[in-house]
Scaffold this motif. Structure first.
Motif, mmCIF file in Angstrom:
data_model
loop_
_atom_site.group_PDB
_atom_site.id
_atom_site.type_symbol
_atom_site.label_atom_id
_atom_site.label_comp_id
_atom_site.label_asym_id
_atom_site.label_seq_id
_atom_site.Cartn_x
_atom_site.Cartn_y
_atom_site.Cartn_z
ATOM 1 N N MET A 294 0.746 -1.236 0.055
ATOM 2 C CA MET A 294 -0.095 0.012 0.013
ATOM 3 C C MET A 294 0.751 1.209 0.125
ATOM 4 N N TYR A 295 2.131 1.158 0.504
ATOM 5 C CA TYR A 295 3.027 2.368 0.106
ATOM 6 C C TYR A 295 3.245 2.879 -0.979
ATOM 7 N N ALA A 296 2.994 1.972 -2.035
ATOM 8 C CA ALA A 296 3.170 2.366 -3.267
ATOM 9 C C ALA A 296 2.278 3.592 -3.716
ATOM 10 N N GLY A 297 1.030 3.501 -3.079
ATOM 11 C CA GLY A 297 0.369 4.803 -3.430
ATOM 12 C C GLY A 297 0.100 5.815 -2.101
ATOM 13 N N GLY A 298 0.886 5.594 -1.369
ATOM 14 C CA GLY A 298 0.963 6.606 -0.514
ATOM 15 C C GLY A 298 -0.084 6.372 0.665
ATOM 16 N N ARG A 299 -0.427 5.034 0.693
ATOM 17 C CA ARG A 299 -1.451 4.721 1.786
ATOM 18 C C ARG A 299 -1.037 3.889 2.911
ATOM 19 N N ILE A 300 -1.852 3.769 3.999
ATOM 20 C CA ILE A 300 -1.520 2.847 4.846
ATOM 21 C C ILE A 300 -2.517 1.851 5.075
ATOM 22 N N PRO A 301 -2.437 0.541 5.178
ATOM 23 C CA PRO A 301 -3.487 -0.396 4.820
ATOM 24 C C PRO A 301 -4.773 -0.204 6.001
ATOM 25 N N ASP B 11 -24.246 -2.090 2.506
ATOM 26 C CA ASP B 11 -23.763 -3.497 2.409
ATOM 27 C C ASP B 11 -22.789 -3.586 1.046
ATOM 28 N N ALA B 12 -22.424 -2.595 0.425
ATOM 29 C CA ALA B 12 -21.384 -2.661 -0.727
ATOM 30 C C ALA B 12 -20.205 -2.906 0.047
ATOM 31 N N GLN B 13 -19.270 -3.884 -0.731
ATOM 32 C CA GLN B 13 -17.900 -3.888 -0.493
ATOM 33 C C GLN B 13 -16.731 -2.893 -0.499
ATOM 34 N N GLU B 14 -16.427 -2.512 0.742
ATOM 35 C CA GLU B 14 -15.246 -1.625 0.724
ATOM 36 C C GLU B 14 -13.781 -2.284 0.206
ATOM 37 N N ILE B 15 -13.087 -1.483 -0.922
ATOM 38 C CA ILE B 15 -11.925 -2.159 -1.570
ATOM 39 C C ILE B 15 -10.678 -1.445 -0.878
ATOM 40 N N ASP B 16 -9.749 -2.135 -0.418
ATOM 41 C CA ASP B 16 -8.645 -1.522 0.000
ATOM 42 C C ASP B 16 -7.328 -1.720 -0.793
ATOM 43 N N THR B 17 -7.585 -1.451 -1.920
ATOM 44 C CA THR B 17 -6.427 -1.802 -2.754
ATOM 45 C C THR B 17 -5.806 -0.570 -3.544
ATOM 46 N N LEU B 18 -4.551 -0.648 -4.278
ATOM 47 C CA LEU B 18 -4.264 0.251 -5.180
ATOM 48 C C LEU B 18 -5.111 0.757 -6.403
#
Length: 749
Positions: free
Chosen positions: A68-75, A362-369
């Motif tokens: 996730m650091y690739a996009g400047g994000r923290i998981p 109920d939609a799925q939250e997506i935590d990816t790049l």
């Protein structure tokens, strides 16, 4: 001493792709980074020096890990570090593996690992096709024996124009998302989703994609020539051809007889097991080393028998014609409490798909790049061991299950109604209950049945069929609706889904070189005929989506409110919306654009909630008469809440038809008062009149009378200038929810 860094470039689709090696991971067998724009993927390929004893297969592992650091994000996980890979990441690992694996020799037993990381993500250029090229390049410069290189690109289409490696923003307008990988002279893998495009257009896209990979293949060949390591000599574990010939000579007639007799999958498996045991006993006796050799020789001999029967005599293992689809039967409404069900059976493959409708939350939250952060339509696929008559250790979903679920999901995306048309979150679960090949395509058909049974207004029914290929030299045959044995022993697995209008998804894996445009064109045309037949079977059971949702489906209604009123609905700390949900027995979601979704078990509760929401956002209108509650009194008048969170002032001169000496002589806090709105100033202050109601005046008459009493001088809210409009720091009236912001404690979609 700093190592020498080598860079190699390729121009693809008008963009420069750069391979780099020499800077990172010096101890890996081969290490490469690849860059497009500001997206960077790293790949390292390494092979073990020894083989595992007793291993009878080539051990290849391909693992793509998204950092996730690739996009400047923290998981977003509890531990704030990467955990189990998300579904999209697992699919990328599969996507990389599929074109690499056929180019390894099956007689290698040294373990090979290809490990990839995302190092930088610009949220403009997707990482998946870059990763395929990076993996290929790392293998090419390593000491690992491999018959590459492989190039890969994505093909999109906007307004009829094909685009190579489109960006994420471009893909939003594309009616095609095709990923293709291959060598300089052969296509190895195709993965596509499309908005009902024609077979001819799909062939054009594949041909353009194969042409576009050539610079990537050439760049990797330059890398291998300049910086590649010598390929390592490894022990090969091949079967003696004489053993295969001996087994074929002795047992081919027995195999033929077994295939010619009517049989189920289990009966054929039992017959083959007995023949294999006879083979081992006859040729190997008690010699365990020979037993393993002749067990493999038997498999190769059986493969030779099946392939020659199909290729030379057009005899399939179950006796069908080349283009014949297995017998089909299907049902809907199988389960009483489910929102919708579809049972699809084709031959010995059976899938039960269950549809569930939920609210927007109920939609799925997506935590990816990926720039996609949520998903309102999901498809999950389960393949338990009993569906093939086996027992195995149970665990989480396998890569195969995730891949098949994603394929079925992609197949139906083009026909799912938009959120504006159908404000539900949709989840489909395909349970494979019996399998003898093509279960992923059966799950597509079962899903179509389940959606129509639920009453989801899909744009068109979708069906799918798996195609196969047997090819020796220039001689080939294409098989419709392949079963398990034909998939395992054939040269191509080609899955096609679509509507009557065109293709919605395509997945192709090829085990051999030499697949021509002619073969693909014929396979697509043959698949279209197969899909047409399957569609007829489905429409016999349910010709169109049910007009009404099932009784147990929550009813969702929507209402648009002004964005500035969101805070009024939510209230401080979510107080208002919680109370509203409890009082009306509903679930309420609000998106950032002010669209409110109300979910309830019955329409009455939905209407009650809707009416209350509308009343909460209603604004005062000049000349309208309201009955409200007195919330405060002052020397100069009374403040009345005429709408939720909205109050105005009745001046003492407007409280009655007669002169009023004291406000409390007429009203007290908590009293109900019927008033007319006679003024609203630029700041939202509201002037009210009880006298106008008592006298039955029009708005103009009320304003004229008020002006006369105040000497012709009034401000926009009707307050006398010498009173100022506020007194003693009291409330000035107006919308009390103004400037109130949406509270973060409210459940997000």
């Amino acid at each position: 001493m700093k190592p020498e860094v080598k860079k190699f470039t390729a121009e693809v689709g008008g963009k420069t792709i750069t391979f780099e090696s020499g800077k990172l991971a010096g101890q890996a067998g081969g290490a490469v980074t690849i860059q497009l724009g500001e997206s960077v993927v790293f790949s390292a390929a390494t092979m073990s020096s020894e083989t595992k004893e007793g291993q009878d297969f080539f051990p290849l592992t391909v693992e793509y890990e998204e950092r996730m650091y690739a996009g400047g994000r923290i998981p977003g996980s509890f531990f704030r570090r990467e955990g189990r890979p998300a579904g999209d990441v697992i699919l990328t690992s599969r996507l990389i593996d599929r074109p690499l694996r056929p180019l390894f020799s099956e007689d290698i037993r040294n373990e090979v690992q290809v490990i990839l990381y995302s190092l930088s993500a610009d949220f403009d250029n997707p990482l998946d096709v870059l990763a395929i090229n990076a993996a290929s390049a790392s293998l090419m410069i390593s000491d690992i024996p491999w018959n590459g290189p492989v190039g890969a690109v994505r093909v999109g289409r906007i307004n009829g124009e094909y685009i190579i490696n489109p960006t994420y923003p471009q893909m939003e307008d594309s009616d095609l998302d095709l990923r293709i990988a291959g060598t300089s002279d052969a296509i190895l893998m195709v993965e596509a989703g499309s908005n009902e495009i024609s077979e001819a257009d799909m062939i054009t896209a594949i041909a353009l994609g194969h042409q576009a990979i050539q610079p990537l293949v050439e760049a990797q060949l330059r890398m291998a020539a300049e910086i590649g390591k010598p390929k390592r000599e490894v022990t090969r574990f091949s079967i003696d051809p004489a053993s295969i010939d001996a087994v074929f000579e002795k047992y081919n007639l027995a195999m033929e007889n077994l295939l010619d007799s009517p049989h189920t999958k289990a009966e054929l498996a039992d017959g083959l097991k007995d023949l294999k045991n006879d083979t081992i006993e006859f040729f190997a006796g008690e010699d365990e080393e020979k037993a393993a050799q002749y067990a493999e020789a038997f498999e190769e001999a059986y493969k030779k028998v099946v392939r020659s029967r199909i290729l030379d005599r057009h005899l399939r293992p179950d006796g069908r014609d080349l283009t014949e689809v297995r017998p089909i039967w299907c049902e809907v409404g199988v389960l009483p409490r489910a929102h919708g069900t579809g049972l699809f059976t084709r031959g010995e493959t059976q899938v039960l798909t269950i549809a569930t409708l939920g609210t927007p939350r109920d939609a799925q939250e997506i935590d990816t790049l990926s720039p996609i952060d949520n998903k309102r339509y999901m498809h999950h696929y389960n393949f338990p061991p009993f569906c093939t008559g086996e027992t195995k250790k149970l665990g989480g979903q396998s890569r195969r299950e995730i891949g098949h679920g994603a394929l079925a999901e992609r197949a139906l995306v083009p026909v799912i109604p938009s959120e504006e048309e159908f404000p539900y979150t949709i989840r489909l679960v395909s349970e494979v209950l019996s399998s003898n090949g093509s279960s992923s395509m059966a799950s597509v058909c079962g899903s179509t049945l389940a959606l129509m049974d639920t009453g989801v207004p899909i744009k068109a029914p979708v069906t799918g069929v798996a195609m196969g290929l047997i090819k020796e030299g220039d001689n080939y045959v294409i098989l419709t609706d392949i079963q398990g044995a034909e998939d395992h022993l054939g040269d191509m697995d080609f899955k096609v889904t679509g509507t009557e209008k065109g293709i919605t998804a395509l997945q192709m894996d090829i085990k051999i070189r030499g697949i021509t445009t002619e073969i693909m064109t014929k396979a697509l045309a043959q698949a279209r005929e197969g899909r047409k037949l399957i569609l007829e079977k489905i429409l016999e059971v349910i010709p169109r989506p049910n007009p009404d949702l099932k009784p147990h489906v929550p009813r969702i209604t929507s209402v648009q409110i002004p964005i500035e009123k969101i805070g009024a609905i939510i209230g401080p700390g979510g107080k208002n919306i919680r109370a509203l949900q409890e009082n009306t027995n509903t679930k309420i979601d609000i998106d950032d654009n002010g669209l409110v979704y109300i979910s309830a078990a019955n329409s009455g509760d939905s209407e009650t909630a809707r009416d209350q929401i509308l009343s909460m956002i209603e604004t005062a209108v000049l000349g309208n008469i309201y009955t409200g509650k007195v919330v405060r009194t002052a020397d100069f008048g009374a403040f009345v809440e005429i709408l939720p969170n909205v109050d105005g002032m009745v001046h003492i001169s407007q409280l009655d038809s007669e002169r009023v000496n004291k406000v409390e002589d007429i009203v007290s806090v908590g009293d109900e008062l019927t008033v007319m709105v006679t003024g609203i100033d630029d700041n939202g202050k509201i002037r009210l009149s009880r006298q106008a109601v008592l006298e039955g005046w029009t708005l103009e008459q009320a304003i004229a009378a008020d002006s006369k009493k105040s000497g012709g001088s009034r401000n926009g809210s009707g307050d006398r200038n010498d009173r100022g409009g506020r007194s003693g720091g009291g409330h000035s009236g107006g919308d009390r929810s103004k400037d109130r912001r949406r509270n973060d404690s409210f459940p997000k979609r």
